[in-house]
Design an enzyme around this catalytic site. Sequence first.
Site, PDB file in Angstrom:
ATOM      1  N   ARG A  83      38.068  48.125  38.265  1.00  0.00           N
ATOM      2  CA  ARG A  83      37.103  47.026  38.330  1.00  0.00           C
ATOM      3  C   ARG A  83      36.699  46.744  39.782  1.00  0.00           C
ATOM      4  O   ARG A  83      37.568  46.545  40.637  1.00  0.00           O
ATOM      5  CB  ARG A  83      37.682  45.769  37.667  1.00  0.00           C
ATOM      6  CG  ARG A  83      37.741  45.896  36.153  1.00  0.00           C
ATOM      7  CD  ARG A  83      38.351  44.678  35.491  1.00  0.00           C
ATOM      8  NE  ARG A  83      39.795  44.618  35.661  1.00  0.00           N
ATOM      9  CZ  ARG A  83      40.578  43.705  35.069  1.00  0.00           C
ATOM     10  NH1 ARG A  83      40.037  42.785  34.302  1.00  0.00           N
ATOM     11  NH2 ARG A  83      41.883  43.712  35.258  1.00  0.00           N
ATOM     12  N   THR A  85      42.332  32.772  35.994  1.00  0.00           N
ATOM     13  CA  THR A  85      41.729  32.110  37.156  1.00  0.00           C
ATOM     14  C   THR A  85      40.446  31.442  36.699  1.00  0.00           C
ATOM     15  O   THR A  85      39.507  32.121  36.266  1.00  0.00           O
ATOM     16  CB  THR A  85      41.441  33.154  38.255  1.00  0.00           C
ATOM     17  OG1 THR A  85      42.670  33.815  38.561  1.00  0.00           O
ATOM     18  CG2 THR A  85      40.883  32.500  39.499  1.00  0.00           C
ATOM     19  N   GLU A 143      48.050  32.379  38.427  1.00  0.00           N
ATOM     20  CA  GLU A 143      48.914  33.540  38.693  1.00  0.00           C
ATOM     21  C   GLU A 143      48.483  34.215  39.998  1.00  0.00           C
ATOM     22  O   GLU A 143      47.298  34.373  40.253  1.00  0.00           O
ATOM     23  CB  GLU A 143      48.819  34.521  37.511  1.00  0.00           C
ATOM     24  CG  GLU A 143      49.722  35.714  37.628  1.00  0.00           C
ATOM     25  CD  GLU A 143      51.159  35.330  37.957  1.00  0.00           C
ATOM     26  OE1 GLU A 143      51.763  34.565  37.195  1.00  0.00           O
ATOM     27  OE2 GLU A 143      51.671  35.787  38.991  1.00  0.00           O
ATOM     28  N   ASN A 169      42.762  33.295  47.287  1.00  0.00           N
ATOM     29  CA  ASN A 169      42.042  34.575  47.230  1.00  0.00           C
ATOM     30  C   ASN A 169      40.908  34.619  48.246  1.00  0.00           C
ATOM     31  O   ASN A 169      40.658  35.657  48.868  1.00  0.00           O
ATOM     32  CB  ASN A 169      41.512  34.830  45.815  1.00  0.00           C
ATOM     33  CG  ASN A 169      42.564  35.499  44.947  1.00  0.00           C
ATOM     34  OD1 ASN A 169      43.684  35.727  45.402  1.00  0.00           O
ATOM     35  ND2 ASN A 169      42.224  35.806  43.718  1.00  0.00           N
ATOM     36  N   CYS A 172      39.839  40.797  41.123  1.00  0.00           N
ATOM     37  CA  CYS A 172      40.006  39.393  41.526  1.00  0.00           C
ATOM     38  C   CYS A 172      39.180  38.983  42.732  1.00  0.00           C
ATOM     39  O   CYS A 172      38.356  38.075  42.637  1.00  0.00           O
ATOM     40  CB  CYS A 172      41.487  39.111  41.799  1.00  0.00           C
ATOM     41  SG  CYS A 172      42.465  39.147  40.290  1.00  0.00           S
ATOM     42  N   GLY A 209      39.456  48.842  56.609  1.00  0.00           N
ATOM     43  CA  GLY A 209      39.150  49.879  55.629  1.00  0.00           C
ATOM     44  C   GLY A 209      37.719  49.763  55.155  1.00  0.00           C
ATOM     45  O   GLY A 209      36.861  49.224  55.868  1.00  0.00           O
ATOM     46  N   LEU A 231      50.097  37.286  41.049  1.00  0.00           N
ATOM     47  CA  LEU A 231      50.641  38.645  41.125  1.00  0.00           C
ATOM     48  C   LEU A 231      49.583  39.636  41.587  1.00  0.00           C
ATOM     49  O   LEU A 231      48.385  39.421  41.409  1.00  0.00           O
ATOM     50  CB  LEU A 231      51.227  39.077  39.773  1.00  0.00           C
ATOM     51  CG  LEU A 231      50.327  39.186  38.542  1.00  0.00           C
ATOM     52  CD1 LEU A 231      49.460  40.428  38.553  1.00  0.00           C
ATOM     53  CD2 LEU A 231      51.167  39.162  37.295  1.00  0.00           C
ATOM     54  N   ARG A 232      50.074  40.715  42.214  1.00  0.00           N
ATOM     55  CA  ARG A 232      49.184  41.812  42.621  1.00  0.00           C
ATOM     56  C   ARG A 232      49.437  42.992  41.707  1.00  0.00           C
ATOM     57  O   ARG A 232      50.607  43.347  41.464  1.00  0.00           O
ATOM     58  CB  ARG A 232      49.501  42.259  44.056  1.00  0.00           C
ATOM     59  CG  ARG A 232      49.286  41.223  45.120  1.00  0.00           C
ATOM     60  CD  ARG A 232      50.052  41.592  46.375  1.00  0.00           C
ATOM     61  NE  ARG A 232      51.486  41.693  46.105  1.00  0.00           N
ATOM     62  CZ  ARG A 232      52.374  42.245  46.925  1.00  0.00           C
ATOM     63  NH1 ARG A 232      51.995  42.778  48.059  1.00  0.00           N
ATOM     64  NH2 ARG A 232      53.656  42.279  46.610  1.00  0.00           N
ATOM     65  N   GLU A 233      48.379  43.617  41.204  1.00  0.00           N
ATOM     66  CA  GLU A 233      48.576  44.843  40.430  1.00  0.00           C
ATOM     67  C   GLU A 233      49.285  45.856  41.320  1.00  0.00           C
ATOM     68  O   GLU A 233      49.044  45.924  42.519  1.00  0.00           O
ATOM     69  CB  GLU A 233      47.231  45.395  39.963  1.00  0.00           C
ATOM     70  CG  GLU A 233      46.609  44.535  38.881  1.00  0.00           C
ATOM     71  CD  GLU A 233      45.198  44.956  38.509  1.00  0.00           C
ATOM     72  OE1 GLU A 233      44.830  46.119  38.719  1.00  0.00           O
ATOM     73  OE2 GLU A 233      44.458  44.093  38.011  1.00  0.00           O
TER      74      GLU A 233
END
Length: 439
Positions: A325, A121, A149, A206, A258, A251, A151-153
């Site tokens: 992270r 990114t 990209e 994002n 990210c 939450g 994708l999600r971990e």
Amino acid sequence: MDSAPIGVVGTGYVGLVSAVCFAHLGHRVVCMDVDAAKIERLRQGQVPIYEPGLDKLLEDNASRLSYTTSYDELLEQCRILFIAVDTPPSPSGDADLSRVQHATREIAKRGGERLLVMKSTVPVGTGEKVMADLEALGADSMTYASNPEFLREGAAIQDFLDPDRVVIGCFREEDGDLVEALYRGIDTDVVRTSVPTAEMVKYASNAFLATKISFINEIANVCEQVGADVRTVAHGMGLDHRIGPHFLQAGIGYGGSCFPKDVEALKQLAGNSGYHFQLLNAVIEVNALQKRRVLGKLTAHLHKLRGATVALLGLTFKPQTDDLREAASIVLAGRLVHEGVHVRAYDPMIAAGGHPLFPGVTICADAMEALGGADAVVIVTEWPEFSRLDWAAAARVMERPLLIDGRNFVDPAAAVAAGFEYEGIGLGEPFAAAAPAPS
Ligand SMILES: NC(=O)c1ccc[n+]([C@@H]2O[C@H](COP(=O)([O-])OP(=O)(O)OC[C@H]3O[C@@H](n4cnc5c(N)ncnc54)[C@H](O)[C@@H]3O)[C@@H](O)[C@H]2O)c1
């Protein structure tokens, strides 16, 4: 050009998953990383990160995957090179592109006809800067494409192989065609565009997702004031197709490798170009405050934090990953320790003992050990195993069975029935409720 193996520079969460998935699609892939220990583990068939299903997919495609720490070895074999190195935040909040620069220059130095494909990114304008850099280094026959990209971990393989879209930005159509051909076998929308637009799709996506999270967290905070239940509010909102049900779970705020850095980088990018992105300032501030609201909830129940023992369940920034992270737990644990709280924690991915990101925190081997003698427990990460915890037994081992559910993960009625004082996020009356009086 496409019969040669694909090169992937950087074998982290994105690079390794991309490499293994490209191998699964039938391509040969050479994975390159400067981290020799990581490459050694991969050569031995071990996966250096936790990502569900990755070990099996890697094993199944081992014959098409090879690993190296050498740019020379990589470039002997590959002409299409995906860059998937990390782009962490710099002190100014801008993305730190030093690893991207290192990788592109190492490749440029070795010359040859190559296509660099940016998976990392990177801020809008990076592609143009890399091209200028390549030109200055005399690497005239190198071209560039952007292929961000998404994708999600925790669901990375599924996201890579069955994505919502593939975005490809290029300066020359034939480069975009080459990248698109690599995804043959994946049935999805392909967005072909310019390099700056592709770069912006990633940041805008994002930033929008982070905005959704901060929005529902603010709704949750108002729900607490007015006696509404954010879970039902989110459900009712999400049924509206214009809104959708995703990313509406209130939450203790977003974290991870990210969202925080990408939202901040977009804010800085806008600022650097002369635009004050007011909304993103609020998104960031709401998120920072949300992590601290748990302290307010604990204080309201315990009256005094100093000397109390608080157990944290979950430390990773979300379940199904070992990634810490920018996890909300780091801020929360740090604040609690600073307030003089004895903090005990358990996470299925974090070894017992101490951890450099959690100074002063005792990390336990299981949840029950963390809860023993505690005055309160906070659910920080919604690991599935916490839903299977014997909460009645948990209440018995605690000094005071107080549950602050930072993810609205446990059924409030069940928690109260198990003997807990329960408080979630955005659950107005009756779930700020006390446990029934012992009979
Ligand atoms: N992690 C995610 O969920 C995710 C999702 C989408 C996009 N991204 C983006 O993808 C990029 C990579 O993220 P990540 O989470 O995979 O990072 P990571 O830290 O897990 O992996 C990066 C890898 O690159 C290697 N590396 C660093 N400099 C190098 C160099 N000069 N040459 C070769 N290897 C080098 C590192 O050793 C490391 O193994 C980032 O830009 C990130 O924002 C991440």
